[in-house]
Design a protein around this motif. Structure first.
Motif, PDB file in Angstrom:
ATOM      1  N   ILE A   1       0.793  -1.140   0.147  1.00 60.17           N
ATOM      2  CA  ILE A   1       0.151   0.241   0.045  1.00 60.17           C
ATOM      3  C   ILE A   1       0.722   1.409   0.091  1.00 60.17           C
ATOM      4  O   ILE A   1       0.325   2.210  -0.477  1.00 60.17           O
ATOM      5  N   SER A   2       2.053   1.152   0.349  1.00 62.16           N
ATOM      6  CA  SER A   2       3.117   2.470   0.633  1.00 62.16           C
ATOM      7  C   SER A   2       4.175   1.938   0.096  1.00 62.16           C
ATOM      8  O   SER A   2       4.851   0.730   0.045  1.00 62.16           O
ATOM      9  N   VAL A   3       5.143   3.006  -0.208  1.00 60.28           N
ATOM     10  CA  VAL A   3       6.524   2.918  -0.461  1.00 60.28           C
ATOM     11  C   VAL A   3       7.329   2.792   0.785  1.00 60.28           C
ATOM     12  O   VAL A   3       6.991   2.874   1.968  1.00 60.28           O
ATOM     13  N   SER A   4       8.581   2.419   0.640  1.00 57.44           N
ATOM     14  CA  SER A   4       9.530   2.019   1.939  1.00 57.44           C
ATOM     15  C   SER A   4       9.907   3.342   2.374  1.00 57.44           C
ATOM     16  O   SER A   4       9.625   4.526   1.821  1.00 57.44           O
ATOM     17  N   VAL A   5      10.401   3.427   3.856  1.00 60.75           N
ATOM     18  CA  VAL A   5      10.651   4.452   4.474  1.00 60.75           C
ATOM     19  C   VAL A   5      11.936   5.268   3.561  1.00 60.75           C
ATOM     20  O   VAL A   5      11.898   6.436   3.654  1.00 60.75           O
ATOM     21  N   ASN A   6      12.731   4.386   3.107  1.00 62.26           N
ATOM     22  CA  ASN A   6      13.906   4.981   2.261  1.00 62.26           C
ATOM     23  C   ASN A   6      13.503   5.749   1.192  1.00 62.26           C
ATOM     24  O   ASN A   6      13.958   6.751   0.748  1.00 62.26           O
ATOM     25  N   ALA A   7      12.471   5.367   0.384  1.00 60.12           N
ATOM     26  CA  ALA A   7      11.888   5.935  -0.629  1.00 60.12           C
ATOM     27  C   ALA A   7      11.333   7.213  -0.313  1.00 60.12           C
ATOM     28  O   ALA A   7      11.029   8.158  -1.138  1.00 60.12           O
ATOM     29  N   ILE A   8      10.554   7.272   0.667  1.00 54.20           N
ATOM     30  CA  ILE A   8      10.231   8.383   1.355  1.00 54.20           C
ATOM     31  C   ILE A   8      10.971   9.314   1.421  1.00 54.20           C
ATOM     32  O   ILE A   8      10.742  10.849   1.091  1.00 54.20           O
ATOM     33  N   LEU A   9      11.945   9.192   2.078  1.00 52.57           N
ATOM     34  CA  LEU A   9      13.101  10.191   2.460  1.00 52.57           C
ATOM     35  C   LEU A   9      13.667  10.802   1.282  1.00 52.57           C
ATOM     36  O   LEU A   9      14.047  11.783   1.025  1.00 52.57           O
ATOM     37  N   SER A  10      13.919   9.705   0.283  1.00 51.88           N
ATOM     38  CA  SER A  10      14.569  10.288  -1.028  1.00 51.88           C
ATOM     39  C   SER A  10      13.730  11.082  -1.605  1.00 51.88           C
ATOM     40  O   SER A  10      14.031  12.214  -2.276  1.00 51.88           O
ATOM     41  N   GLY A  11      12.219  11.188  -1.499  1.00 50.09           N
ATOM     42  CA  GLY A  11      11.460  11.886  -2.339  1.00 50.09           C
ATOM     43  C   GLY A  11      11.278  13.081  -1.515  1.00 50.09           C
ATOM     44  O   GLY A  11      11.360  14.057  -2.281  1.00 50.09           O
ATOM     45  N   THR A  12      11.464  13.205  -0.404  1.00 54.17           N
ATOM     46  CA  THR A  12      11.250  14.310   0.207  1.00 54.17           C
ATOM     47  C   THR A  12      12.408  15.222   0.033  1.00 54.17           C
ATOM     48  O   THR A  12      12.487  16.579  -0.155  1.00 54.17           O
ATOM     49  N   GLN A  13      13.814  14.304   0.011  1.00 54.23           N
ATOM     50  CA  GLN A  13      14.918  15.091  -0.367  1.00 54.23           C
ATOM     51  C   GLN A  13      14.843  15.787  -1.599  1.00 54.23           C
ATOM     52  O   GLN A  13      15.299  16.989  -1.987  1.00 54.23           O
ATOM     53  N   SER A  14      14.558  14.973  -2.717  1.00 61.50           N
ATOM     54  CA  SER A  14      14.360  15.587  -3.908  1.00 61.50           C
ATOM     55  C   SER A  14      13.250  16.779  -4.106  1.00 61.50           C
ATOM     56  O   SER A  14      13.688  17.891  -4.769  1.00 61.50           O
ATOM     57  N   LEU A  15      12.214  16.785  -3.514  1.00 60.75           N
ATOM     58  CA  LEU A  15      11.297  17.809  -3.515  1.00 60.75           C
ATOM     59  C   LEU A  15      11.933  19.018  -2.904  1.00 60.75           C
ATOM     60  O   LEU A  15      11.717  20.113  -3.315  1.00 60.75           O
ATOM     61  N   ALA A  16      12.715  18.738  -1.754  1.00 60.30           N
ATOM     62  CA  ALA A  16      13.151  19.990  -1.008  1.00 60.30           C
ATOM     63  C   ALA A  16      14.233  20.649  -2.019  1.00 60.30           C
ATOM     64  O   ALA A  16      14.407  21.824  -2.190  1.00 60.30           O
ATOM     65  N   ALA A  17      15.318  19.851  -2.659  1.00 58.14           N
ATOM     66  CA  ALA A  17      16.235  20.371  -3.614  1.00 58.14           C
ATOM     67  C   ALA A  17      15.564  20.926  -4.744  1.00 58.14           C
ATOM     68  O   ALA A  17      15.872  22.268  -5.286  1.00 58.14           O
ATOM     69  N   GLN A  18      14.499  20.458  -5.455  1.00 58.93           N
ATOM     70  CA  GLN A  18      13.664  21.299  -6.380  1.00 58.93           C
ATOM     71  C   GLN A  18      13.091  22.525  -6.019  1.00 58.93           C
ATOM     72  O   GLN A  18      13.174  23.444  -6.691  1.00 58.93           O
ATOM     73  N   THR A  19      12.428  22.521  -4.741  1.00 57.63           N
ATOM     74  CA  THR A  19      12.053  23.940  -4.170  1.00 57.63           C
ATOM     75  C   THR A  19      13.112  24.852  -4.058  1.00 57.63           C
ATOM     76  O   THR A  19      13.027  25.875  -4.216  1.00 57.63           O
ATOM     77  N   HIS A  20      14.267  24.313  -3.384  1.00 62.44           N
ATOM     78  CA  HIS A  20      15.569  25.248  -3.249  1.00 62.44           C
ATOM     79  C   HIS A  20      15.950  26.061  -4.460  1.00 62.44           C
ATOM     80  O   HIS A  20      16.264  27.214  -4.444  1.00 62.44           O
ATOM     81  N   ARG A  21      15.962  25.086  -5.691  1.00 63.42           N
ATOM     82  CA  ARG A  21      16.293  25.608  -7.043  1.00 63.42           C
ATOM     83  C   ARG A  21      15.345  26.607  -7.311  1.00 63.42           C
ATOM     84  O   ARG A  21      15.567  27.581  -7.995  1.00 63.42           O
ATOM     85  N   HIS A  22      14.086  26.316  -7.184  1.00 68.50           N
ATOM     86  CA  HIS A  22      13.030  27.276  -7.581  1.00 68.50           C
ATOM     87  C   HIS A  22      13.001  28.486  -7.046  1.00 68.50           C
ATOM     88  O   HIS A  22      12.848  29.457  -7.413  1.00 68.50           O
ATOM     89  N   LEU A  23      13.239  28.613  -5.482  1.00 67.85           N
ATOM     90  CA  LEU A  23      13.320  29.817  -4.906  1.00 67.85           C
ATOM     91  C   LEU A  23      14.547  30.590  -5.080  1.00 67.85           C
ATOM     92  O   LEU A  23      14.298  31.914  -5.385  1.00 67.85           O
ATOM     93  N   ARG A  24      15.691  29.944  -5.368  1.00 69.36           N
ATOM     94  CA  ARG A  24      17.052  30.716  -5.996  1.00 69.36           C
ATOM     95  C   ARG A  24      16.541  31.380  -7.270  1.00 69.36           C
ATOM     96  O   ARG A  24      16.812  32.519  -7.545  1.00 69.36           O
ATOM     97  N   SER A  25      15.982  30.921  -8.288  1.00 67.83           N
ATOM     98  CA  SER A  25      15.575  31.383  -9.429  1.00 67.83           C
ATOM     99  C   SER A  25      14.610  32.388  -9.406  1.00 67.83           C
ATOM    100  O   SER A  25      14.873  33.460 -10.094  1.00 67.83           O
ATOM    101  N   LEU A  26      13.651  32.270  -8.562  1.00 68.46           N
ATOM    102  CA  LEU A  26      12.771  33.331  -8.280  1.00 68.46           C
ATOM    103  C   LEU A  26      13.003  34.487  -7.920  1.00 68.46           C
ATOM    104  O   LEU A  26      12.768  35.627  -8.146  1.00 68.46           O
ATOM    105  N   GLY A  27      14.073  34.072  -6.632  1.00 69.39           N
ATOM    106  CA  GLY A  27      14.604  35.328  -6.160  1.00 69.39           C
ATOM    107  C   GLY A  27      15.562  36.357  -6.665  1.00 69.39           C
ATOM    108  O   GLY A  27      15.399  37.406  -6.743  1.00 69.39           O
ATOM    109  N   ARG A  28      16.313  35.556  -7.580  1.00 71.99           N
ATOM    110  CA  ARG A  28      17.126  36.427  -8.328  1.00 71.99           C
ATOM    111  C   ARG A  28      16.687  36.976  -9.404  1.00 71.99           C
ATOM    112  O   ARG A  28      17.538  37.776 -10.421  1.00 71.99           O
TER     113      ARG A  28
END
Length: 325
Positions: free
Chosen positions: A97-124
C-alpha cells in the motif's frame, strides 16, 4: 415540562411511554422521497467500490512493476506528513500500500532540492515578493528533565515567496534611490508637505452623471437593489436577471499566482533583531546575499531595486524601528 409535540401513553403494565413527533422532520423526509435517498446511497456505494478497485489494481501493478507506484508514493508522503511511526509505514509497505521509508526520505529530499532551486531562480529574478509570520510549536519531550520541563514551546518563523504579476518588470522596481530621497529617515531629504485626509477626496475626482449621481451614489444604489433582490421579499427575486454588475473602475485583472513556501526559520520575529534576521534569511533562500561576503557572479545587485516584504502590523512596526536605528 413537555413540548407540545410530545405525546404520552401507557403500555399494558401501566408504564408511561413517551412518543415524540417532529412534523418538520417528517415533512423534510417526505419532500426528499425514497427515490432520492436510494439514488444517493447507490452513488456512494459506487464511489466506494471504485476506490477499492483502484487500490487493488495499484497493489497488483506495483507487484509486477516497482515503478508503477503512484498511489503508494502519494500515501507514503501523506504518512510522512502526519508523522506516522516507522513500523506502521514498513507494515504498509510490505502489504503493497505504501513505499518504503527510504523511498519516502529520498522523495522528500528530491522535492526539497527542487524547491530550493526554484526559490533561488525566483529570488534572483528580482520579481518576487516575500511574506513571513511567526508560529509556535510545542515540542513534547520523552525525557522529562528539570532544565527542559518548562521550555517546550518553540517560537519559529514561516515564509512565503510569490512572483509579482500584472506585467511588473525590473525597471518598475528600480526606484530605491528615488524612495531614499523622499524617505523621512534620510536627514538630507527635501520632504514635500504632508498630506491630510482631505487630500484623499480630490485623489479621484468624481463628476456626477446626467441624473446627478456620483460613482459612490451609483454603487450605493446598486447595492440597495442587490440586497433587496437577495434578502428582500420574494416578490423582488424575479428582477434578478435585470440587475447588472456594478460599474467597473480601474479593475485589477484576476491572475493565478503560484506561491512557494520557504524553509521554516528558527527565529523569533517578536523583536527587531528577529525581523532583521528573518529578512536576511529569506533573501538568502532567494539566492541574494551580501556581495562583500559571498563571491557569486550569478548573484544580482539589489542596491538599486526595491524588494517587497509583507507581514502583519507588528512586523511593520519593528521594521520601521530597525530603519530608525
Amino acid at each position: 415540562m413537555l413540548s407540545a409535540r410530545t405525546q404520552s401513553g401507557r403500555d399494558h403494565d401501566g408504564d408511561v411511554i413517551m412518543e415524540t413527533s417532529n412534523s418538520d422532520e417528517e415533512a423534510y423526509w417526505e419532500e426528499v422521497g425514497e427515490g432520492d435517498l436510494e439514488g444517493s446511497s447507490i452513488l456512494l456505494t459506487s464511489l466506494y467500490v471504485i476506490k477499492k478497485k483502484i487500490t487493488v489494481l495499484s497493489i497488483m501493478m506495483r507487484s509486477t512493476n516497482q515503478r508503477s507506484n503512484t498511489l503508494q508514493s502519494l500515501l507514503g508522503m501523506f504518512l510522512q506528513s502526519t508523522h506516522t511511526p516507522q513500523k506502521v509505514i514498513e507494515t504498509l509497505e510490505r502489504m503493497g500500500i505504501s513505499v518504503s521509508v527510504n523511498a519516502i526520505l529520498s522523495g522528500t529530499q528530491s522535492l526539497a532540492a527542487q524547491t530550493h532551486r526554484h526559490l533561488r531562480s525566483l529570488g534572483r529574478s528580482l520579481l518576487a515578493a516575500y511574506a513571513y509570520d511567526n508560529f509556535d510549536v510545542d515540542l513534547k519531550t520523552h525525557e522529562h528533565k528539570i532544565e527542559n520541563s518548562t521550555e517546550t514551546l518553540k517560537h519559529l518563523t514561516s515564509g512565503l515567496m510569490f512572483p509579482l504579476q500584472h506585467n511588473v518588470s525590473k525597471e518598475d522596481l528600480r526606484c530605491s534611490e528615488v524612495l531614499w530621497k523622499m524617505s523621512p529617515f534620510n536627514t538630507r531629504a527635501e520632504l514635500p508637505p504632508k498630506k491630510g485626509w482631505a487630500d484623499l477626496l480630490v485623489l479621484h475626482m468624481d463628476t456626477p452623471d446626467d441624473t446627478g449621481l456620483s460613482r459612490r451614489d451609483r454603487f450605493n444604489s446598486w447595492k440597495f437593489l442587490s440586497d433587496l433582490i437577495s434578502y428582500g421579499p420574494p416578490y423582488f427575486s424575479q428582477f434578478r436577471d435585470k440587475l447588472r454588475e456594478p460599474e467597473t473602475i480601474e479593475a485589477i485583472p484576476i491572475t493565478r499566482m503560484p506561491i512557494v513556501a520557504t524553509s521554516a526559520m528558527d527565529i523569533s520575529n517578536s523583536t527587531v533583531t528577529g525581523n532583521i534576521q528573518s529578512i536576511v534569511n529569506l533573501l538568502q533562500q532567494g539566492g541574494i546575499e551580501d556581495p562583500a561576503v559571498v563571491d557569486d557572479p550569478g548573484m544580482p545587485d539589489i542596491s538599486e531595486y526595491v524588494v517587497l516584504f509583507h507581514g502583519d502590523l507588528g512586523t511593520g512596526e519593528r521594521l520601521q524601528s530597525a530603519q530608525q536605528r
